[in-house]
Enzyme design. Structure first.
Site, mmCIF file in Angstrom:
data_model
loop_
_atom_site.group_PDB
_atom_site.id
_atom_site.type_symbol
_atom_site.label_atom_id
_atom_site.label_comp_id
_atom_site.label_asym_id
_atom_site.label_seq_id
_atom_site.Cartn_x
_atom_site.Cartn_y
_atom_site.Cartn_z
ATOM 1 N N ALA A 1 -9.888 -8.830 -3.901
ATOM 2 C CA ALA A 1 -9.783 -8.050 -5.128
ATOM 3 C C ALA A 1 -8.560 -8.466 -5.952
ATOM 4 O O ALA A 1 -8.645 -8.621 -7.181
ATOM 5 C CB ALA A 1 -9.702 -6.570 -4.781
ATOM 6 N N VAL B 1 -12.890 -10.626 8.450
ATOM 7 C CA VAL B 1 -12.096 -9.450 8.077
ATOM 8 C C VAL B 1 -12.975 -8.203 8.046
ATOM 9 O O VAL B 1 -12.634 -7.158 8.621
ATOM 10 C CB VAL B 1 -11.446 -9.680 6.691
ATOM 11 C CG1 VAL B 1 -10.674 -8.438 6.263
ATOM 12 C CG2 VAL B 1 -10.540 -10.894 6.730
ATOM 13 N N ALA C 1 -22.170 -9.003 9.137
ATOM 14 C CA ALA C 1 -20.961 -9.232 8.327
ATOM 15 C C ALA C 1 -20.597 -10.707 8.412
ATOM 16 O O ALA C 1 -19.534 -11.076 8.905
ATOM 17 C CB ALA C 1 -19.824 -8.348 8.837
ATOM 18 N N LYS D 1 -10.934 1.491 3.568
ATOM 19 C CA LYS D 1 -9.579 1.952 3.916
ATOM 20 C C LYS D 1 -9.553 3.454 4.163
ATOM 21 O O LYS D 1 -8.797 3.949 5.001
ATOM 22 C CB LYS D 1 -8.577 1.577 2.823
ATOM 23 C CG LYS D 1 -7.881 0.258 3.088
ATOM 24 C CD LYS D 1 -8.709 -0.967 2.779
ATOM 25 C CE LYS D 1 -9.299 -1.714 3.900
ATOM 26 N NZ LYS D 1 -10.100 -2.878 3.493
ATOM 27 N N ARG E 1 -20.004 -13.343 2.274
ATOM 28 C CA ARG E 1 -20.584 -12.911 1.011
ATOM 29 C C ARG E 1 -20.892 -14.129 0.155
ATOM 30 O O ARG E 1 -20.292 -15.178 0.317
ATOM 31 C CB ARG E 1 -19.618 -11.966 0.281
ATOM 32 C CG ARG E 1 -19.335 -10.701 1.091
ATOM 33 C CD ARG E 1 -18.341 -9.782 0.395
ATOM 34 N NE ARG E 1 -18.805 -9.292 -0.882
ATOM 35 C CZ ARG E 1 -19.614 -8.244 -1.049
ATOM 36 N NH1 ARG E 1 -20.067 -7.580 0.010
ATOM 37 N NH2 ARG E 1 -19.986 -7.870 -2.254
ATOM 38 N N HIS F 1 18.299 0.104 6.721
ATOM 39 C CA HIS F 1 18.182 0.371 8.156
ATOM 40 C C HIS F 1 17.973 1.857 8.388
ATOM 41 O O HIS F 1 18.670 2.655 7.770
ATOM 42 C CB HIS F 1 19.444 -0.087 8.881
ATOM 43 C CG HIS F 1 19.419 0.247 10.338
ATOM 44 N ND1 HIS F 1 18.651 -0.457 11.248
ATOM 45 C CD2 HIS F 1 20.043 1.234 11.048
ATOM 46 C CE1 HIS F 1 18.810 0.064 12.452
ATOM 47 N NE2 HIS F 1 19.646 1.099 12.359
#
Ligand code: FAD
Ligand code: AMP
Length: 475
Positions: free
Chosen positions: A327, A191, A276, A58, A279, A451
């Site tokens: 996670a 992902v 990738a 991230k 896993r 809003h």
């Protein structure tokens, strides 16, 4: 003499460390053993997620997205910048600092909660004993009333394209590149492959993503998947579906990946490859003889819905057990187990686990896809709202994507929510809470949304499910 504990947790990733902390909050005597070592050989708590997964990915996604937006959006705001440049070393330094702050935070949390953190290897022996091997090789036996296995997962290898740690790397390797590869091959459009491919594409790599399946993002609602594919292609990600990689040649011009698709054998030549393809659960030297802990044919520790293994007072949580490798799923399992051990009531609602893909636009969903609902035969209704019709999204220069809600016709229960667009990963939290409380679309319709916010897209989608949307024509 052996050390006595109420609970010993093996693994301090996002499943293990919350389990240890909650068990300590429940006034139990707790030790948590973790063997994660960074590339410089230092120990660090936090497992894959903090050291080589969620957090560093991230950090890189944020840096590269800012660069991309500076290139493509700033001029629309009237911002004039000189020639833009990108310094990979600075980006990597920032990422390393974020990771360090996160992992060191766990040491602080253990201290504050009274958890004994032990860095080194843990091995479960019979009779709920745990052998702990420290960095210097010294061994110690811990005796625990309860043991929780939270040993996580590791990247799967592709035999025909073996890792070499330099040019053919796993996801951790792809987070550590010190320069932008000119041509990057990503095997697997899951992902992780999409997030890492996006990182390097945004700062100049030519990225080709090879995916064995014909269907893009098979696990997602296909309307979302279609929209995502459109945006990724526009960003220059060369995504080739139905392309099964089955070999690698190393030549002067680079690494030539061999793959097969419906039209036959093909090749693509790149400078670096990220494998990738998924896993697998990790359990190296984890179980001694006679523990009674059963492992399934794919290597997962077998557990029931409350994460009990086949051995008395031995539990297992996180990536090493069935269910999505996420996670937050592991964290909730860890917390549940710590509460169950303390005699409290607890459960994980496996039906309401959000999924997020942190690409641009972001993709997030919870509950069933439209394809899944259709298969059940239960009559359903769909409400959608495009971000293009949201004032806030337009002001943010982020009109891409939509929010979609699927609900039952009979009782209006929300069955699934799917969002693609800016901040989808944040917006999905409202849908998760709604579904956790078995909310109806009417509940969302009658909830006031500030809003102008992006959250109005979900509000309007809920209204649209009954053809009562205000800010977009109902169909
Ligand atoms: P892990 O995090 O793998 O931790 C297990 C720990 O146990 C490790 O530290 C390991 O060294 C230790 N251990 C194992 N065996 C022993 C032993 N015998 N003795 C002592 N210690 C041991 N998930 C998300 O939800 N959101 C995301 O954005 C996200 N992004 C990701 C990005 C990437 C690139 C990757 C690779 C993964 C990502 N994930 C994400 C998945 C997430 O990282 C995992 O689901 C999560 O880390 C699993 O937690 P865990 O505690 O079960 O295992
Ligand atoms: P995930 O499990 O979400 O990490 O995604 C991994 C992706 O890799 C899946 O979509 C698989 O279909 C894909 N995959 C697995 N093996 C291969 C292969 N040999 N070539 C191309 N894609 C693959």
């Amino acid at each position: 003499m052996s050390d006595q504990y109420d609970v010993v947790v093996i693994g301090a990733g996002p499943a293990g460390y919350p389990c240890a902390i909650r068990a300590a909050q429940n006034k139990l005597k707790v030790a948590c053993i973790d063997e994660w070592k960074n590339l410089d050989g230092s120990y660090a708590y936090g497992g894959t997620c903090l050291n080589a997964g969620c957090i560093p990915s991230k950090a890189l996604l944020e840096s590269t997205e800012l660069f991309h937006r500076a290139q493509t959006e700033f001029s629309a705001h009237g911002i004039k910048v000189g020639e833009l440049g990108f310094d990979v070393a600075t980006m990597q330094k920032r990422k390393a600092q974020i990771v360090k702050a996160s992992t060191q935070g766990i040491t602080g949390l253990f201290k504050a909660a009274g958890v004994t953190g032990l860095q080194g290897h843990g091995r479960l022996l019979s009779g709920n004993r745990v052998e702990y091997t420290a960095a210097d090789g010294a061994k110690k036996e811990l005796v625990a009333k309860h043991v929780v296995i939270a040993s996580g997962s590791v990247p799967m290898e592709l035999k025909s394209v073996p890792f070499d740690g330099k040019t053919v790397v796993d996801s951790w390797g792809a987070l550590e590149f010190d320069a932008v590869p000119k041509r990057l091959g990503v095997i697997g459009a899951g992902v992780i492959g999409l997030e890492l491919g996006s990182v390097w594409r945004r700062i100049g790599a030519e990225v080709v993503v090879l995916e064995a399946l014909e269907q893009f993002l098979f696990m997602a609602d296909q309307q979302l998947a279609k929209e995502a594919l459109k945006h990724f292609k526009k960003q220059g990600l060369d995504i080739r579906l139905g392309a099964k990689v089955d070999g690698l040649d190393r030549g002067k011009d680079g690494l030539t990946l061999k793959y097969t698709d419906t039209s036959g054998s093909k090749t693509v030549t790149v400078d670096k490859v990220v494998v990738a393809i998924g896993r697998r659960p990790y359990g190296k030297d984890l179980l001694g003889d006679g523990t009674g802990v059963e492992i399934d044919e794919r290597g997962f520790v077998k557990v029931d819905h409350e994460c009990r293994t086949s051995a008395a007072q031995v539990w297992a949580v996180g990536d090493v057990v069935r269910g999505p490798m996420l996670a937050h799923k592991g964290k909730e399992e860890g917390v549940m187990v710590a509460d169950l051990i303390a005699g409290l009531v607890s459960e994980v609602n496996y039906k309401v686990i959000p999924s997020v893909i942190y690409t641009a636009p972001e993709i997030a969903w919870v509950g069933s896809t439209e394809e899944e609902v259709e298969k059940t035969g239960r009559p359903y209704k769909v409400g959608s709202f495009p971000f293009m019709a949201s004032g806030r999204a337009r002001a943010m220069e982020a009109p891409a994507g939509f929010a979609k809600i699927i609900a039952a016709v009979d009782d209006d229960e929300i069955l699934g929510v799917h969002i693609i667009g800016a901040m989808a990963g944040e917006l999905i939290a409202e849908a998760v809470l709604a579904m956790e409380y078995s909310a109806s679309t009417e509940d969302l319709q009658r909830t006031i949304h500030a809003h102008p916010t992006l959250s109005e897209a979900l509000h309007e989608a809920a209204l649209a499910a009954d053809k009562r949307a205000i800010d977009f024509p109902n169909r």
